[in-house]
Design a protein around this motif. Structure first.
Motif, PDB file in Angstrom:
ATOM      1  N   GLN A   1       0.933  -1.257   0.102  1.00 54.40           N
ATOM      2  CA  GLN A   1       0.042  -0.016  -0.068  1.00 54.40           C
ATOM      3  C   GLN A   1       0.676   1.181   0.060  1.00 54.40           C
ATOM      4  O   GLN A   1       0.636   2.026  -0.820  1.00 54.40           O
ATOM      5  CB  GLN A   1      -0.903  -0.072   1.359  1.00 54.40           C
ATOM      6  CG  GLN A   1      -1.874  -0.915   1.185  1.00 54.40           C
ATOM      7  CD  GLN A   1      -2.797  -1.067   2.442  1.00 54.40           C
ATOM      8  OE1 GLN A   1      -2.371  -0.347   3.740  1.00 54.40           O
ATOM      9  NE2 GLN A   1      -3.846  -1.924   2.654  1.00 54.40           N
ATOM     10  N   VAL A   2       1.880   1.390   0.824  1.00 56.54           N
ATOM     11  CA  VAL A   2       2.565   2.636   1.025  1.00 56.54           C
ATOM     12  C   VAL A   2       3.608   2.600  -0.216  1.00 56.54           C
ATOM     13  O   VAL A   2       3.732   3.644  -0.478  1.00 56.54           O
ATOM     14  CB  VAL A   2       3.538   2.516   2.125  1.00 56.54           C
ATOM     15  CG1 VAL A   2       4.532   3.692   2.259  1.00 56.54           C
ATOM     16  CG2 VAL A   2       2.615   2.491   3.493  1.00 56.54           C
TER      17      VAL A   2
ATOM     18  N   PRO B   1      -3.937  -3.047  -8.336  1.00 59.29           N
ATOM     19  CA  PRO B   1      -2.961  -2.412  -7.844  1.00 59.29           C
ATOM     20  C   PRO B   1      -1.662  -2.952  -7.401  1.00 59.29           C
ATOM     21  O   PRO B   1      -0.454  -2.271  -7.819  1.00 59.29           O
ATOM     22  CB  PRO B   1      -3.763  -1.638  -6.805  1.00 59.29           C
ATOM     23  CG  PRO B   1      -5.165  -1.665  -6.902  1.00 59.29           C
ATOM     24  CD  PRO B   1      -5.283  -2.984  -7.815  1.00 59.29           C
TER      25      PRO B   1
ATOM     26  N   ALA C   1       2.850   1.763  -3.008  1.00 53.50           N
ATOM     27  CA  ALA C   1       1.865   2.076  -4.080  1.00 53.50           C
ATOM     28  C   ALA C   1       1.641   3.730  -3.972  1.00 53.50           C
ATOM     29  O   ALA C   1       1.458   4.314  -5.430  1.00 53.50           O
ATOM     30  CB  ALA C   1       0.516   1.434  -3.976  1.00 53.50           C
ATOM     31  N   GLU C   2       1.327   4.165  -2.887  1.00 49.62           N
ATOM     32  CA  GLU C   2       1.195   5.608  -2.749  1.00 49.62           C
ATOM     33  C   GLU C   2       2.283   6.448  -2.829  1.00 49.62           C
ATOM     34  O   GLU C   2       2.196   7.655  -3.409  1.00 49.62           O
ATOM     35  CB  GLU C   2       0.595   5.786  -1.398  1.00 49.62           C
ATOM     36  CG  GLU C   2      -0.899   5.294  -1.321  1.00 49.62           C
ATOM     37  CD  GLU C   2      -1.486   4.956   0.097  1.00 49.62           C
ATOM     38  OE1 GLU C   2      -0.683   5.695   1.055  1.00 49.62           O
ATOM     39  OE2 GLU C   2      -2.333   4.325   0.621  1.00 49.62           O
ATOM     40  N   LYS C   3       3.755   6.096  -2.420  1.00 44.72           N
ATOM     41  CA  LYS C   3       4.730   7.068  -2.181  1.00 44.72           C
ATOM     42  C   LYS C   3       5.867   6.659  -2.900  1.00 44.72           C
ATOM     43  O   LYS C   3       6.951   7.235  -2.977  1.00 44.72           O
ATOM     44  CB  LYS C   3       4.946   7.035  -0.828  1.00 44.72           C
ATOM     45  CG  LYS C   3       3.786   7.754   0.157  1.00 44.72           C
ATOM     46  CD  LYS C   3       4.400   8.199   1.304  1.00 44.72           C
ATOM     47  CE  LYS C   3       3.295   9.050   2.147  1.00 44.72           C
ATOM     48  NZ  LYS C   3       3.654   9.600   3.226  1.00 44.72           N
TER      49      LYS C   3
ATOM     50  N   GLY D   1      -4.964   7.329  -9.902  1.00 40.24           N
ATOM     51  CA  GLY D   1      -4.215   6.743  -8.787  1.00 40.24           C
ATOM     52  C   GLY D   1      -4.655   5.208  -8.637  1.00 40.24           C
ATOM     53  O   GLY D   1      -5.286   4.598  -9.418  1.00 40.24           O
TER      54      GLY D   1
ATOM     55  N   ARG E   1       0.864   1.453   9.239  1.00 42.65           N
ATOM     56  CA  ARG E   1      -0.149   1.193   8.493  1.00 42.65           C
ATOM     57  C   ARG E   1      -0.256  -0.280   8.844  1.00 42.65           C
ATOM     58  O   ARG E   1      -1.654  -0.746   8.744  1.00 42.65           O
ATOM     59  CB  ARG E   1       0.253   1.048   7.119  1.00 42.65           C
ATOM     60  CG  ARG E   1      -0.902   0.679   6.205  1.00 42.65           C
ATOM     61  CD  ARG E   1      -1.865   1.927   5.873  1.00 42.65           C
ATOM     62  NE  ARG E   1      -1.169   3.172   5.195  1.00 42.65           N
ATOM     63  CZ  ARG E   1      -1.232   3.681   4.226  1.00 42.65           C
ATOM     64  NH1 ARG E   1      -1.714   2.881   3.364  1.00 42.65           N
ATOM     65  NH2 ARG E   1      -0.596   4.824   3.901  1.00 42.65           N
TER      66      ARG E   1
END
Length: 216
Positions: free
Chosen positions: A25-26, A103, A28-30, A215, A43
Motif C-alpha cells: 500500500q505504501v 494495484p 503504491a502511494e509513495k 491513482g 499502516r
C-alpha cells in the motif's frame, strides 16, 4: 496458559503478511524511495521492533514481495489438460489474477523496472532460477506439442504479450478492454472461443485508452 508452537507460528505468519500488505500500500502511494519503515509499520498496526525483526530494511521487504511475485509466475505451469486447454488456462489465469488485484501488479511492475530496485529483482530471479527454468521448459514443451517451429521464441512471446497486457491494464485501469484482448489472444493461438467471461460482463467494442489521475 502459554500458546502452542503452532499458534505462535500462525501469529508470526499473520504479522509478516500484515507488514507485506502494508508495504504494498505504501509503495503504491509513495513509491520505494518515499516509503518509510515507520509508515509501513503504522499502516500494518504492528510495533516498529516487530517489523524490524522480520524486515530490518526496505530492501528485504522488496525482496520478499518480488519473491512472492515470482512464485506466482512460476505457478502458472500447474494447469491440467491438453496443450490447448493448458494454454487457455494460462491466459485466463494471468488475466484473471491481473483483474483481481491490479494495484498490486502496478507496484510489482514499478519495483521490477526501477533502477534502484531492479538489482533486487535480479537477485531474487537468480535464486528462483530452477523453478523459473521449469516454467520456461514447461511452456516450451507445450508449444512443441502444438507444433511450433521455435518453441523457445513462442514461450518468450507469450510471456512478453501477457506482461505487456498487464502493463497496459495497470496504466489504464478499468478502461482496458480485458475481455476483448482475451478473445483476441484465443484467436491468435487458434483456441476455441471462450464460453464464459472473466469479468461476468460481455465484451463490447474497445474504445480509446487515455490515462487519468485516478491513482490506485
Amino acid at each position: 496458559m502459554p500458546r502452542s508452537s503452532s499458534a505462535n507460528e500462525e501469529m508470526r505468519t499473520q504479522a509478516r503478511q500484515k507488514i507485506l500488505a502494508a508495504a504494498l500500500q505504501v509503495f503504491a502511494e509513495k513509491g520505494y524511495h518515499g516509503a518509510t519503515i515507520t509508515e509501513i509499520t503504522q499502516r500494518a498496526g504492528v510495533s516498529r521492533g516487530l517489523a524490524s525483526y522480520y524486515f530490518p530494511n526496505k530492501h528485504l521487504l522488496v525482496e520478499e514481495l518480488l519473491d512472492a511475485y515470482l512464485d506466482g509466475v512460476a505457478a502458472i505451469i500447474d494447469v491440467p489438460g491438453g496443450p490447448d486447454e493448458r494454454l487457455g488456462g494460462i491466459i485466463d489465469g494471468v488475466l484473471g489474477g491481473m483483474m483481481s488485484n491490479l494495484p498490486v501488479q502496478g507496484v510489482i511492475l514499478s519495483l521490477v523496472v526501477q533502477p534502484s530496485t531492479h538489482p533486487i529483482f535480479a537477485e531474487v530471479e537468480a535464486r528462483k532460477d530452477e523453478r523459473l527454468s521449469l516454467l520456461e521448459d514447461s511452456l516450451r514443451e507445450l508449444f512443441e506439442q502444438r507444433g511450433a517451429e521455435d518453441p523457445a521464441v513462442e514461450e518468450i512471446m507469450l510471456r512478453s504479450v501477457l506482461e505487456g497486457v498487464i502493463y497496459k491494464a495497470v496504466v489504464y485501469g478499468p478502461q482496458y478492454p480485458v475481455e476483448q484482448v482475451r478473445r483476441r489472444l484465443y484467436r491468435m493461438y487458434e483456441l476455441a472461443e471462450p464460453k464464459t467471461t472473466l469479468s461476468g460482463a460481455e465484451p463490447g467494442l474497445a474504445g480509446r485508452l487515455r490515462a487519468t489521475d485516478r491513482g490506485f
